[in-house]
Design an enzyme around this catalytic site. Structure first.
Site, PDB file in Angstrom:
ATOM      1  N   TYR A   1     -45.666  39.335  65.085  1.00  0.00           N
ATOM      2  CA  TYR A   1     -44.413  39.489  64.344  1.00  0.00           C
ATOM      3  C   TYR A   1     -43.523  40.537  64.995  1.00  0.00           C
ATOM      4  O   TYR A   1     -43.969  41.628  65.346  1.00  0.00           O
ATOM      5  CB  TYR A   1     -44.702  39.864  62.892  1.00  0.00           C
ATOM      6  CG  TYR A   1     -43.521  39.645  61.999  1.00  0.00           C
ATOM      7  CD1 TYR A   1     -42.843  38.435  62.008  1.00  0.00           C
ATOM      8  CD2 TYR A   1     -43.075  40.644  61.149  1.00  0.00           C
ATOM      9  CE1 TYR A   1     -41.754  38.224  61.191  1.00  0.00           C
ATOM     10  CE2 TYR A   1     -41.978  40.432  60.306  1.00  0.00           C
ATOM     11  CZ  TYR A   1     -41.323  39.215  60.351  1.00  0.00           C
ATOM     12  OH  TYR A   1     -40.225  39.006  59.544  1.00  0.00           O
TER      13      TYR A   1
ATOM     14  N   ASP B   1     -42.532  40.454  55.956  1.00  0.00           N
ATOM     15  CA  ASP B   1     -41.723  41.660  55.803  1.00  0.00           C
ATOM     16  C   ASP B   1     -41.012  41.611  54.458  1.00  0.00           C
ATOM     17  O   ASP B   1     -41.255  40.721  53.635  1.00  0.00           O
ATOM     18  CB  ASP B   1     -40.719  41.813  56.953  1.00  0.00           C
ATOM     19  CG  ASP B   1     -39.740  40.647  57.044  1.00  0.00           C
ATOM     20  OD1 ASP B   1     -39.826  39.721  56.213  1.00  0.00           O
ATOM     21  OD2 ASP B   1     -38.885  40.657  57.939  1.00  0.00           O
TER      22      ASP B   1
ATOM     23  N   ASP C   1     -42.282  35.006  56.154  1.00  0.00           N
ATOM     24  CA  ASP C   1     -42.538  36.122  57.078  1.00  0.00           C
ATOM     25  C   ASP C   1     -43.098  37.353  56.362  1.00  0.00           C
ATOM     26  O   ASP C   1     -42.766  37.607  55.201  1.00  0.00           O
ATOM     27  CB  ASP C   1     -41.250  36.502  57.818  1.00  0.00           C
ATOM     28  CG  ASP C   1     -40.881  35.476  58.882  1.00  0.00           C
ATOM     29  OD1 ASP C   1     -41.669  34.548  59.118  1.00  0.00           O
ATOM     30  OD2 ASP C   1     -39.788  35.610  59.468  1.00  0.00           O
TER      31      ASP C   1
ATOM     32  N   GLU D   1     -37.887  40.914  53.642  1.00  0.00           N
ATOM     33  CA  GLU D   1     -37.083  39.711  53.442  1.00  0.00           C
ATOM     34  C   GLU D   1     -37.978  38.510  53.166  1.00  0.00           C
ATOM     35  O   GLU D   1     -37.675  37.674  52.306  1.00  0.00           O
ATOM     36  CB  GLU D   1     -36.199  39.450  54.669  1.00  0.00           C
ATOM     37  CG  GLU D   1     -35.105  40.466  54.887  1.00  0.00           C
ATOM     38  CD  GLU D   1     -34.094  40.517  53.753  1.00  0.00           C
ATOM     39  OE1 GLU D   1     -33.689  39.434  53.258  1.00  0.00           O
ATOM     40  OE2 GLU D   1     -33.703  41.627  53.366  1.00  0.00           O
TER      41      GLU D   1
ATOM     42  N   GLU E   1     -40.585  29.718  56.587  1.00  0.00           N
ATOM     43  CA  GLU E   1     -39.127  29.828  56.706  1.00  0.00           C
ATOM     44  C   GLU E   1     -38.550  28.903  57.765  1.00  0.00           C
ATOM     45  O   GLU E   1     -37.487  28.321  57.602  1.00  0.00           O
ATOM     46  CB  GLU E   1     -38.738  31.278  57.036  1.00  0.00           C
ATOM     47  CG  GLU E   1     -39.042  32.259  55.926  1.00  0.00           C
ATOM     48  CD  GLU E   1     -38.688  33.680  56.318  1.00  0.00           C
ATOM     49  OE1 GLU E   1     -37.665  33.868  57.002  1.00  0.00           O
ATOM     50  OE2 GLU E   1     -39.426  34.604  55.947  1.00  0.00           O
TER      51      GLU E   1
ATOM     52  N   HIS F   1     -46.962  46.406  60.423  1.00  0.00           N
ATOM     53  CA  HIS F   1     -47.427  45.466  61.433  1.00  0.00           C
ATOM     54  C   HIS F   1     -47.634  46.217  62.742  1.00  0.00           C
ATOM     55  O   HIS F   1     -47.029  47.253  62.975  1.00  0.00           O
ATOM     56  CB  HIS F   1     -46.394  44.353  61.649  1.00  0.00           C
ATOM     57  CG  HIS F   1     -45.718  43.903  60.386  1.00  0.00           C
ATOM     58  ND1 HIS F   1     -46.404  43.308  59.370  1.00  0.00           N
ATOM     59  CD2 HIS F   1     -44.431  44.004  59.964  1.00  0.00           C
ATOM     60  CE1 HIS F   1     -45.562  43.038  58.370  1.00  0.00           C
ATOM     61  NE2 HIS F   1     -44.357  43.464  58.704  1.00  0.00           N
TER      62      HIS F   1
ATOM     63  N   ARG G   1     -40.693  42.019  63.870  1.00  0.00           N
ATOM     64  CA  ARG G   1     -39.990  43.024  63.067  1.00  0.00           C
ATOM     65  C   ARG G   1     -41.005  44.095  62.681  1.00  0.00           C
ATOM     66  O   ARG G   1     -41.696  43.975  61.676  1.00  0.00           O
ATOM     67  CB  ARG G   1     -39.338  42.377  61.841  1.00  0.00           C
ATOM     68  CG  ARG G   1     -38.174  41.460  62.196  1.00  0.00           C
ATOM     69  CD  ARG G   1     -37.479  40.914  60.957  1.00  0.00           C
ATOM     70  NE  ARG G   1     -36.271  40.166  61.320  1.00  0.00           N
ATOM     71  CZ  ARG G   1     -36.237  38.866  61.562  1.00  0.00           C
ATOM     72  NH1 ARG G   1     -37.355  38.162  61.480  1.00  0.00           N
ATOM     73  NH2 ARG G   1     -35.114  38.267  61.896  1.00  0.00           N
TER      74      ARG G   1
END
Length: 491
Positions: A286, A82, A80, A84, A8, A330, A288
């Site tokens: 990470y 997650d 990433d 999204e 990203e 995570h 999030r």
């Protein structure tokens, strides 16, 4: 043979390219590449099939990725890890027409983690993708249909949101309680004594009297003044005990934003931006996440660091209970290299990195130990037939443990605990007679509820199960940008 790896962030692309070297070409999508159309609903309400279009300004990025895809035999989608990120990978697969999309995920941007991910590619997780699509469609349906209606009703352009509207309501209701608040003026009494370590204080205990009179506060100032004038006391009891205090858990997304708000004065958007840059540079795992626990690998690294630097690490890893709705995909946020004490390109990143480092390492240190001394005193003279009871509490840190590294913010400690740390109560014997050095009438008043800070608003959202930690910064940013709330810098 070159493998195209799509991530990203351009920063992350540079970091990963450095680790993977020749044989790999790392490119960035620069976030999402497709979205629902701007000028129409974009959702078939009968079938709930969404219409996606390439976002404005992303045509050049998409064209570049298509050209590179045509020139290489293999593509790895490394967005990433997650919901999204999974959705972005799916959109990339759709736009690039990948027949058998290969997805890799990693919790930290390190060479070891990247190579392990490349060895274990998987397909796209449609459950995560559909969850993201559902959230996005609900946002659009509420935002598109409800916003139009409330704009018509109010005669001005307004925007309703699935989560932002509830957030604004919380803020509005608290503001209303503050505006309607009326202070209650009440009284107390405090007696000061001279001790071997300095002056210590005992406070008049009114709870039993208030219960007997069915009152919430002591309103008789003359009575309280006579209590403050008492000058002969007897020790009823003096208790002493040790109390262990475990460290706070490592940081999760929401606790990172709360801590950064209170101790670093960073707003949620700034915190998440700094964390994203630290992650993209391979400096933290990470960011999030809603899991408060570290991996066994992290604990081993912390143990090695602490053993080499004289820090009192625990023999077995500390673990915490997770929130009821935690996804725990995570581990908690931590540095990728505990030997790196400072990191980041600017002051905010460095401060946030150190906050993450201290919480991660501190979470695995021995408990702090406090010596708590509590004395109960009785006045020898009555006031209108009432025997006044006083209590003094002192608190001394006798074993620093994790507090040698990490100091929690003052917002987390209530006023009584703070006072106890400054109150050197001596060891007293039951029956011992005491004469005070002075007495003081306490003129008190109740305080209104505190308006939300970004940190306390995030706590309120999490407590009520509103939104997800990864969306809190966006929620707050949106309601600020649309002027639904205003930040009082003075407060």
């Amino acid at each position: 043979m070159t493998v195209l790896v799509i991530v990203e962030s351009p920063t992350k692309a540079k970091t990963i390219q450095k680790y993977l070297g020749s044989g790999y070409e790392v490119r960035a999508s620069i976030g999402h590449i497709r979205n629902l159309p701007e000028k129409s609903l974009g959702i078939d309400l009968a079938t709930f099939i969404a219409e996606y279009v390439v976002m404005a300004g992303k045509s050049k990025v998409v064209s570049g990725l298509r050209a590179r895809k045509a020139a290489v035999p293999n593509v790895l989608l490394a967005t990433d890890p997650d919901r999204e990120g999974e959705a972005i990978a799916w959109h990339l697969a759709q736009v690039l027409k990948l027949k058998n999309p290969q997805r890799i995920t990693y919790q930290e941007v390190t060479k070891k983690a990247l190579l392990a991910a490349i060895e274990n590619p998987r397909g796209l997780d449609m459950a995560m993708i559909n969850a993201q699509q559902t959230r996005r469609m609900i946002d659009r349906i509420v935002g598109w249909l409800v916003s139009q209606r409330i704009s018509e009703l109010r005669g001005q352009k307004l925007s309703a949101g699935r989560v932002q509207s509830v957030t604004v309501r919380l803020v509005a209701e608290l503001c209303q309680r503050v505006s309607q608040f009326k202070a209650v003026f009440h009284f107390g009494a405090e007696i000061h004594f001279s001790g071997p370590d300095g002056v210590w204080k005992a406070k008049w205990q009114t709870k039993t009297l208030l219960q007997q009179r069915n009152q919430e506060y002591w309103l008789d100032g003359d009575f309280a003044q006579r209590v403050a004038n008492l000058n002969r006391f007897k020790v009823i009891a003096c208790e002493e005990k040790a109390r262990s205090e475990a460290p706070p858990a490592p940081l999760t997304t929401d606790t990172m934003m709360v801590q950064a708000s209170s101790s670093l004065k960073l707003d949620s958007a700034g915190t998440m931006a700094a964390a994203q840059k630290l992650f993209d540079a391979g400096l933290i795992t990470y960011h999030r996440t809603d899991s408060p626990n570290l991996s066994a690998t992290a604990f081993a690294a912390i143990t090695d660091y602490c053993s080499s630097n004289g820090l009192p690490v625990v023999p077995e890893q500390r673990l915490w209970d997770s929130a009821e709705l935690a996804q725990e995909a995570h581990e908690a946020i931590r540095p990728t290299n505990f030997g790196l004490l400072q990191a980041g390109d600017d002051a905010d990143q460095q401060a946030l990195y150190q906050l993450i480092w201290r919480h991660a390492v501190g979470s695995q240190l021995e408990s702090a130990v406090w010596n708590i001394r509590t004395a109960h005193l009785q006045a020898l003279d009555a006031v209108d037939g009432v025997t006044a009871i006083f209590t003094a509490m002192g608190k001394v840190l006798v074993k620093a443990g994790w507090r040698s590294l990490l100091q929690t913010s003052s917002e987390e400690d209530d006023g009584q605990e703070q006072d106890a740390m400054k109150n050197p109560v001596p060891l007293l014997e039951p029956g011992q007679l005491l004469q005070p050095s002075s007495g003081h009438l306490l003129q008190l008043k109740t305080s209104p509820p505190k308006l939300y800070t970004e940190g306390s608003l995030i706590k309120a959202l999490k407590t009520r199960g509103i939104g997800r930690p990864s969306t809190y910064a966006a929620i707050i940013k949106t309601i600020k940008q649309r002027d639904y709330v205003r930040v009082d810098k003075k407060g």
